[in-house]
Motif scaffolding. Structure first.
Motif, PDB file in Angstrom:
ATOM      1  N   THR A  20      38.989  40.417  46.058  1.00  0.00           N
ATOM      2  CA  THR A  20      39.658  41.982  46.744  1.00  0.00           C
ATOM      3  C   THR A  20      40.277  42.480  45.479  1.00  0.00           C
ATOM      4  O   THR A  20      41.159  43.630  45.735  1.00  0.00           O
ATOM      5  CB  THR A  20      41.168  40.780  47.314  1.00  0.00           C
ATOM      6  OG1 THR A  20      41.379  40.031  46.195  1.00  0.00           O
ATOM      7  CG2 THR A  20      39.917  40.053  48.286  1.00  0.00           C
ATOM      8  N   GLY A  21      40.521  42.582  44.049  1.00  0.00           N
ATOM      9  CA  GLY A  21      40.780  43.103  43.510  1.00  0.00           C
ATOM     10  C   GLY A  21      42.139  42.699  42.862  1.00  0.00           C
ATOM     11  O   GLY A  21      42.567  41.621  42.911  1.00  0.00           O
ATOM     12  N   TRP A  22      42.514  44.127  42.872  1.00  0.00           N
ATOM     13  CA  TRP A  22      43.651  43.108  41.908  1.00  0.00           C
ATOM     14  C   TRP A  22      45.069  42.443  43.032  1.00  0.00           C
ATOM     15  O   TRP A  22      45.066  42.991  43.829  1.00  0.00           O
ATOM     16  CB  TRP A  22      44.972  44.618  41.965  1.00  0.00           C
ATOM     17  CG  TRP A  22      44.204  45.184  40.411  1.00  0.00           C
ATOM     18  CD1 TRP A  22      44.457  45.304  39.541  1.00  0.00           C
ATOM     19  CD2 TRP A  22      42.929  46.614  40.926  1.00  0.00           C
ATOM     20  NE1 TRP A  22      43.848  46.610  38.721  1.00  0.00           N
ATOM     21  CE2 TRP A  22      42.858  46.855  39.708  1.00  0.00           C
ATOM     22  CE3 TRP A  22      42.352  47.435  42.282  1.00  0.00           C
ATOM     23  CZ2 TRP A  22      41.461  47.997  39.646  1.00  0.00           C
ATOM     24  CZ3 TRP A  22      41.512  48.358  42.072  1.00  0.00           C
ATOM     25  CH2 TRP A  22      41.362  48.470  40.711  1.00  0.00           C
ATOM     26  N   ASP A  23      45.610  41.648  42.406  1.00  0.00           N
ATOM     27  CA  ASP A  23      47.134  41.065  42.896  1.00  0.00           C
ATOM     28  C   ASP A  23      48.158  41.677  42.693  1.00  0.00           C
ATOM     29  O   ASP A  23      48.875  42.005  41.764  1.00  0.00           O
ATOM     30  CB  ASP A  23      47.232  39.823  42.348  1.00  0.00           C
ATOM     31  CG  ASP A  23      48.031  38.965  43.632  1.00  0.00           C
ATOM     32  OD1 ASP A  23      49.462  39.849  43.728  1.00  0.00           O
ATOM     33  OD2 ASP A  23      47.696  38.099  44.654  1.00  0.00           O
ATOM     34  N   GLY A  24      49.048  42.577  43.728  1.00  0.00           N
ATOM     35  CA  GLY A  24      49.904  43.698  43.359  1.00  0.00           C
ATOM     36  C   GLY A  24      50.871  42.568  42.882  1.00  0.00           C
ATOM     37  O   GLY A  24      51.647  42.922  41.566  1.00  0.00           O
TER      38      GLY A  24
END
Length: 484
Positions: free
Chosen positions: A229-233
């Motif tokens: 999913t990439g970045w965890d904001g």
């Protein structure tokens, strides 16, 4: 002066050395020696470094000194360690081997190696014509000294026009031309990161960025990206608020190596949080041109910048050709002038002829980039198909752009697999090269810049040695062939 590594430091680099494939079929000393060779082969342990004394390493690893002594002896036998009584032991390589972007190979054998350590494509067909046209343009500049620290005006204007077309108004005075994106990063770090300054990076991230930060003696902390999913904001913004780093380095477009694309909402929040934290953002846009599935691209991070907190870097290596060595910095005009002053002390200026070639290529950007995207799309799909056929246990999130896959393996075997792949003529960049602490052993970066047939053959070879690892085959270190 020879540098040294302490026992605790080496233990941290070794990680779960006793859990590598085939460990239960080998004595502890052999597994330890193999793990040290692995650190050397993927560049995490430099050459010429003095290793800790046997007793110190034994205490750090919680094993007997006899085991460490036997491991050091095994390393000396394979020429990975040189010892001298009273002086200690330091790392070396077998005669004739050298270190590349990943792994070892003997001089002269490159012709038969499939290199998946480099995520860059061959030159486009238009390069020859652009070079000839640039030679015709050259007489205009021959009457001057030829030094243009900020770059040729016409190239700076072309790059600025591209930023403006992407939605962020830019003038030529805001562009500095560099010798590739790596030099752009290096110059910005020279200006912005004093020794010991805190810096935040993604994990995994681009290895050469980590090398540049280490050269500045920065205190590096990381924000972990999820493979799927990439970045965890919230975690990313929390790391900025709590750590207040001097600089944060991010790759929002088709992140290297995961391939993720940061959405517009997070970009806006990132810039606002960086301003609050007093953090300068270095935004690496190396892959911004390589959207492969036609998705609408988010605006540049610089669109949201109101306080000169964003410095964008990019170049022509990925969409055009790495051999051209043309990169750039986009920043405020005063910052560009400060960077140019630093640049004079590094290499004075970029070559005029190469800049003229770049001008000609950028004028043909629509057709060149479209062809590159189509080429990479077919190669990505071929690589995905080969992985499904030959390594179905691996997990890959399909990237919407860029030039690489970030594969999750079926075990913590990345370094061991990369070493084994050298024996069948495939050069890999193992997961730990993209991090700081020896983790990421379950991951492997697989670029799809080579042609479809070569990529398929590479996967077949990787699959063959992957299954050999389960049988616990003992690694061998071969003498290089004689070349006459």
């Amino acid at each position: 002066m020879t540098s040294s590594v302490r026992g605790a430091q080496l233990a941290r680099l070794l990680g779960q050395w006793h859990a590598l494939p085939g460990r239960h079929r080998r004595p502890d000393y052999a597994a330890l020696a193999a793990a040290v060779r692995g650190l050397l082969s993927d560049g995490r342990l430099p050459l010429g470094v003095r290793l800790p004394a046997e007793r110190e390493l034994a205490e750090a690893l919680g094993i007997s000194r006899t085991t460490v002594s036997a491991a050091y002896r095994a390393l000396r036998e394979t020429a990975h360690l040189t010892s001298r009584r009273g002086a200690g032991s330091w790392t070396t390589l077998p005669q004739g081997h050298r270190v590349a972007t990943s792994g070892l190979w003997a001089a002269g054998d490159d012709g038969d190696v499939i290199d998946l350590g480099v995520a860059a494509s061959p030159a486009p067909d238009e390069l020859i014509g652009a070079a000839r046209a640039a030679a015709d343009d050259l007489p205009r500049y021959l009457g001057s000294a030829g030094y243009h620290p900020t770059g040729l005006v016409e190239l700076r204007e072309a790059v600025a026009d591209d930023y403006t077309a992407r939605g962020v108004a830019t003038s030529a005075e805001q562009i500095l031309i560099t010798a590739g994106t790596q030099q752009a990063l290096d110059l910005v770090l020279r200006l912005s990161v004093p020794a010991g300054a805190p810096v935040l990076v993604e994990s995994p991230t681009y290895p050469n960025a980590l090398a540049a930060l280490s050269a500045r003696r920065a205190r590096i902390s990381t924000h972990g990206l999820d493979a799927a999913t990439g970045w965890d904001g919230e975690l990313l913004l929390g790391a900025l608020r709590q750590g207040r780093p001097r600089v944060a380095y991010v790759i929002p477009e088709f992140q290297n190596p995961t391939g993720h694309l940061m959405d517009a909402a997070l970009r806006e929040r990132l810039v606002a949080t960086a301003h609050t934290a007093g953090t300068e953002l270095i935004v690496d846009e190396s892959f911004v041109d390589l959207s492969l599935d036609g998705a609408e691209m988010p605006p540049p991070v610089a669109v949201f910048d109101r306080h000169s907190r964003v410095v964008s870097i990019g170049g022509m290596s990925k969409a055009y050709w790495g051999g051209l060595r043309i990169g750039w910095v986009r920043a405020s005009a005063p910052l560009v002038q400060r960077l140019a002053a630093i640049r004079v002390g590094v290499d004075m200026a970029s070559p005029v002829l190469e800049q003229l070639v770049a001008v000609r290529l950028l004028a043909q950007a629509p057709q060149i980039v479209a062809a590159r995207r189509a080429q990479l799309r077919g190669r990505r799909d071929a690589l995905l198909g080969a992985l499904r056929d030959h390594l179905p246990e691996w997990t890959v999130t399909v990237p919407a752009g860029g030039v690489m896959l970030w594969a999750e393996l079926d075990g913590p075997i990345s370094s061991a697999l990369s070493r084994a792949a050298e024996d069948v003529g495939v050069r890999l960049a193992p997961g730990p090269r993209f991090g700081l602490d020896g983790t990421l052993e379950r991951f492997l970066r697989l670029p799809f810049a080579l042609d479809e047939e070569t990529l398929t053959e590479a996967v077949k070879r990787i699959a063959s040695v992957r299954y050999d690892l389960d049988r616990g085959a003992r690694p061998t270190w071969r003498a290089p062939a004689v070349i006459a």
